[in-house]
Motif scaffolding. Structure first.
Motif, PDB file in Angstrom:
ATOM      1  N   GLY B   1       0.820  -1.211   0.000  1.00 12.49           N
ATOM      2  CA  GLY B   1       0.000   0.000   0.000  1.00 12.49           C
ATOM      3  C   GLY B   1       0.852   1.258   0.000  1.00 12.49           C
ATOM      4  O   GLY B   1       2.066   1.220   0.048  1.00 12.49           O
ATOM      5  N   ASP B   2       0.173   2.372  -0.027  1.00 13.66           N
ATOM      6  CA  ASP B   2       0.878   3.655  -0.025  1.00 13.66           C
ATOM      7  C   ASP B   2       1.568   3.882   1.307  1.00 13.66           C
ATOM      8  O   ASP B   2       1.086   3.448   2.351  1.00 13.66           O
ATOM      9  CB  ASP B   2      -0.107   4.801  -0.245  1.00 13.66           C
ATOM     10  N   SER B   3       2.665   4.630   1.267  1.00 13.22           N
ATOM     11  CA  SER B   3       3.343   5.003   2.506  1.00 13.22           C
ATOM     12  C   SER B   3       4.073   6.313   2.328  1.00 13.22           C
ATOM     13  O   SER B   3       4.462   6.677   1.210  1.00 13.22           O
ATOM     14  CB  SER B   3       4.314   3.912   2.958  1.00 13.22           C
ATOM     15  N   VAL B   4       4.232   7.013   3.438  1.00 13.80           N
ATOM     16  CA  VAL B   4       4.965   8.280   3.458  1.00 13.80           C
ATOM     17  C   VAL B   4       5.994   8.185   4.579  1.00 13.80           C
ATOM     18  O   VAL B   4       5.647   7.794   5.697  1.00 13.80           O
ATOM     19  CB  VAL B   4       4.009   9.459   3.721  1.00 13.80           C
ATOM     20  N   THR B   5       7.220   8.544   4.276  1.00 11.18           N
ATOM     21  CA  THR B   5       8.287   8.440   5.259  1.00 11.18           C
ATOM     22  C   THR B   5       8.870   9.801   5.579  1.00 11.18           C
ATOM     23  O   THR B   5       9.303  10.529   4.680  1.00 11.18           O
ATOM     24  CB  THR B   5       9.415   7.521   4.749  1.00 11.18           C
ATOM     25  N   GLN B   6       8.863  10.119   6.847  1.00 12.78           N
ATOM     26  CA  GLN B   6       9.533  11.315   7.336  1.00 12.78           C
ATOM     27  C   GLN B   6      10.553  10.823   8.351  1.00 12.78           C
ATOM     28  O   GLN B   6      10.199  10.476   9.470  1.00 12.78           O
ATOM     29  CB  GLN B   6       8.540  12.279   7.982  1.00 12.78           C
ATOM     30  N   LYS B   7      11.777  10.771   7.949  1.00 13.81           N
ATOM     31  CA  LYS B   7      12.800  10.135   8.770  1.00 13.81           C
ATOM     32  C   LYS B   7      13.108  10.907  10.035  1.00 13.81           C
ATOM     33  O   LYS B   7      13.411  10.325  11.080  1.00 13.81           O
ATOM     34  CB  LYS B   7      14.073   9.927   7.955  1.00 13.81           C
ATOM     35  N   GLU B   8      13.051  12.217   9.964  1.00 14.31           N
ATOM     36  CA  GLU B   8      13.414  13.004  11.148  1.00 14.31           C
ATOM     37  C   GLU B   8      12.188  13.202  12.028  1.00 14.31           C
ATOM     38  O   GLU B   8      11.174  13.717  11.588  1.00 14.31           O
ATOM     39  CB  GLU B   8      13.975  14.369  10.762  1.00 14.31           C
ATOM     40  N   GLY B   9      12.318  12.796  13.269  1.00 10.96           N
ATOM     41  CA  GLY B   9      11.233  13.035  14.207  1.00 10.96           C
ATOM     42  C   GLY B   9      11.301  14.441  14.784  1.00 10.96           C
ATOM     43  O   GLY B   9      10.278  15.052  15.066  1.00 10.96           O
ATOM     44  N   LEU B  10      12.522  14.935  14.922  1.00  7.56           N
ATOM     45  CA  LEU B  10      12.739  16.268  15.494  1.00  7.56           C
ATOM     46  C   LEU B  10      13.876  16.950  14.744  1.00  7.56           C
ATOM     47  O   LEU B  10      14.923  16.358  14.532  1.00  7.56           O
ATOM     48  CB  LEU B  10      13.079  16.157  16.981  1.00  7.56           C
ATOM     49  N   VAL B  11      13.612  18.180  14.363  1.00  6.64           N
ATOM     50  CA  VAL B  11      14.657  19.008  13.752  1.00  6.64           C
ATOM     51  C   VAL B  11      14.758  20.280  14.576  1.00  6.64           C
ATOM     52  O   VAL B  11      13.761  20.990  14.763  1.00  6.64           O
ATOM     53  CB  VAL B  11      14.317  19.349  12.283  1.00  6.64           C
ATOM     54  N   THR B  12      15.935  20.532  15.095  1.00  7.96           N
ATOM     55  CA  THR B  12      16.164  21.728  15.901  1.00  7.96           C
ATOM     56  C   THR B  12      17.180  22.602  15.201  1.00  7.96           C
ATOM     57  O   THR B  12      18.245  22.123  14.801  1.00  7.96           O
ATOM     58  CB  THR B  12      16.681  21.357  17.306  1.00  7.96           C
ATOM     59  N   LEU B  13      16.843  23.870  15.025  1.00  8.71           N
ATOM     60  CA  LEU B  13      17.791  24.769  14.412  1.00  8.71           C
ATOM     61  C   LEU B  13      17.613  26.189  14.949  1.00  8.71           C
ATOM     62  O   LEU B  13      16.612  26.496  15.623  1.00  8.71           O
ATOM     63  CB  LEU B  13      17.685  24.736  12.889  1.00  8.71           C
ATOM     64  N   THR B  14      18.570  27.019  14.637  1.00  9.51           N
ATOM     65  CA  THR B  14      18.570  28.398  15.122  1.00  9.51           C
ATOM     66  C   THR B  14      17.850  29.308  14.146  1.00  9.51           C
ATOM     67  O   THR B  14      17.917  29.110  12.919  1.00  9.51           O
ATOM     68  CB  THR B  14      20.023  28.890  15.310  1.00  9.51           C
ATOM     69  N   GLU B  15      17.158  30.256  14.690  1.00  4.93           N
ATOM     70  CA  GLU B  15      16.423  31.247  13.887  1.00  4.93           C
ATOM     71  C   GLU B  15      17.349  31.843  12.825  1.00  4.93           C
ATOM     72  O   GLU B  15      18.504  32.169  13.102  1.00  4.93           O
ATOM     73  CB  GLU B  15      15.923  32.340  14.830  1.00  4.93           C
ATOM     74  N   GLY B  16      16.793  31.953  11.604  1.00  2.00           N
ATOM     75  CA  GLY B  16      17.574  32.524  10.513  1.00  2.00           C
ATOM     76  C   GLY B  16      18.244  31.508   9.624  1.00  2.00           C
ATOM     77  O   GLY B  16      18.620  31.822   8.492  1.00  2.00           O
ATOM     78  N   LEU B  17      18.401  30.281  10.123  1.00  2.00           N
ATOM     79  CA  LEU B  17      19.002  29.230   9.308  1.00  2.00           C
ATOM     80  C   LEU B  17      17.961  28.614   8.381  1.00  2.00           C
ATOM     81  O   LEU B  17      16.760  28.682   8.650  1.00  2.00           O
ATOM     82  CB  LEU B  17      19.607  28.150  10.196  1.00  2.00           C
ATOM     83  N   PRO B  18      18.426  28.004   7.273  1.00  4.58           N
ATOM     84  CA  PRO B  18      17.466  27.382   6.349  1.00  4.58           C
ATOM     85  C   PRO B  18      16.863  26.107   6.931  1.00  4.58           C
ATOM     86  O   PRO B  18      17.465  25.412   7.741  1.00  4.58           O
ATOM     87  CB  PRO B  18      18.323  27.073   5.117  1.00  4.58           C
ATOM     88  N   VAL B  19      15.633  25.854   6.479  1.00  4.55           N
ATOM     89  CA  VAL B  19      14.891  24.682   6.928  1.00  4.55           C
ATOM     90  C   VAL B  19      14.756  23.692   5.779  1.00  4.55           C
ATOM     91  O   VAL B  19      14.483  24.084   4.646  1.00  4.55           O
ATOM     92  CB  VAL B  19      13.459  25.070   7.385  1.00  4.55           C
TER      93      VAL B  19
END
Lengths: 114, 114
Positions: B1-19
């Protein structure tokens, strides 16, 4: 403007007791309606969808049932709750069958089964 | 069946950095649509982006994503993160425009620090 309202906001229920969660959409005739469930820390899992009054399709059973008694109302229920039913229940609507991925969610109902 | 994968559970970064939040998917349907939903605390999930045609970029509220069918990906990007971007982000797939099944990934929590 369309509005979607879910009730109750939160419930604490005993194992084996019955449950009824409701959802009402105003401002949109004949919407597609959906029930989603989210276990704590889990993803959004589609449970049921309905494209018209009286017609409900099951995606994942989980010992729950759904009904659409009116065009603007979608009900999720069970006669006997299990511990595994705990979680967050979200009702959603989409414009029609051509835009099924564009979902508009209600505020959700938090269910705790003890 | 269909599936969607988002490997990162948490992404932490500093304001102003690219996402960049990753999303890959599996489906047998060549006309599948991909979506990004954002879920802020104490609010309902809401649609952020919908995919367009293959290799075409779609943008909304400073975020953008490009559907790449060759790599089955639909990564979410933003050039400069803001504190207000902190939220849970879901990638989702609809098999085609006229089905009622929408599959969500497990979500990535974006935490933007000052």
């Amino acid at each position: 403007a369309q509005t979607i309202h879910q009730w109750p906001v939160a419930e604490i229920k005993a194992v084996g007791s019955p449950l009824s969660l409701g959802c009402t959409i105003k401002g949109k005739s004949s919407p597609n309606l959906y029930w989603y469930w989210q276990a704590t820390g889990g993803t959004l899992q589609q449970l049921f969808y309905s494209i018209t009054v009286g017609q409900v399709e099951s995606v994942v059973q989980l010992n729950l049932s759904a009904s659409r008694p009116k065009d603007d109302q979608f009900i999720l229920s069970t006669e006997k709750l299990l511990l595994s039913h705990s979680g967050f229940y979200l009702c959603a609507w989409s414009i029609d069958w051509t835009n099924t991925g564009q979902l508009y969610f209600g505020e959700g109902s938090k269910l705790t089964v003890l | 069946g269909d599936s969607v994968t988002q490997k990162e559970g948490l992404v932490t970064l500093t304001e102003g950095l690219p996402v960049m939040l990753n999303c890959t998917y599996q489906t047998i349907y060549s006309n599948a649509f991909l979506f990004w939903y954002v879920h802020y605390l104490n609010e309902s999930p809401r649609l952020l982006l919908k995919s367009s045609t293959d290799n075409k970029r779609t943008e909304h509220q400073g975020f953008h994503a490009t559907l790449h069918k060759s790599s089955s990906s639909f990564h979410l990007q933003k050039s400069s993160a803001q504190l207000s971007d902190s939220a849970l982000y879901y990638c989702a797939l609809s098999e085609s425009s006229n089905t009622n099944k929408v599959v969500f990934g497990t979500g990535t929590r974006l935490q933007v620090l000052p």
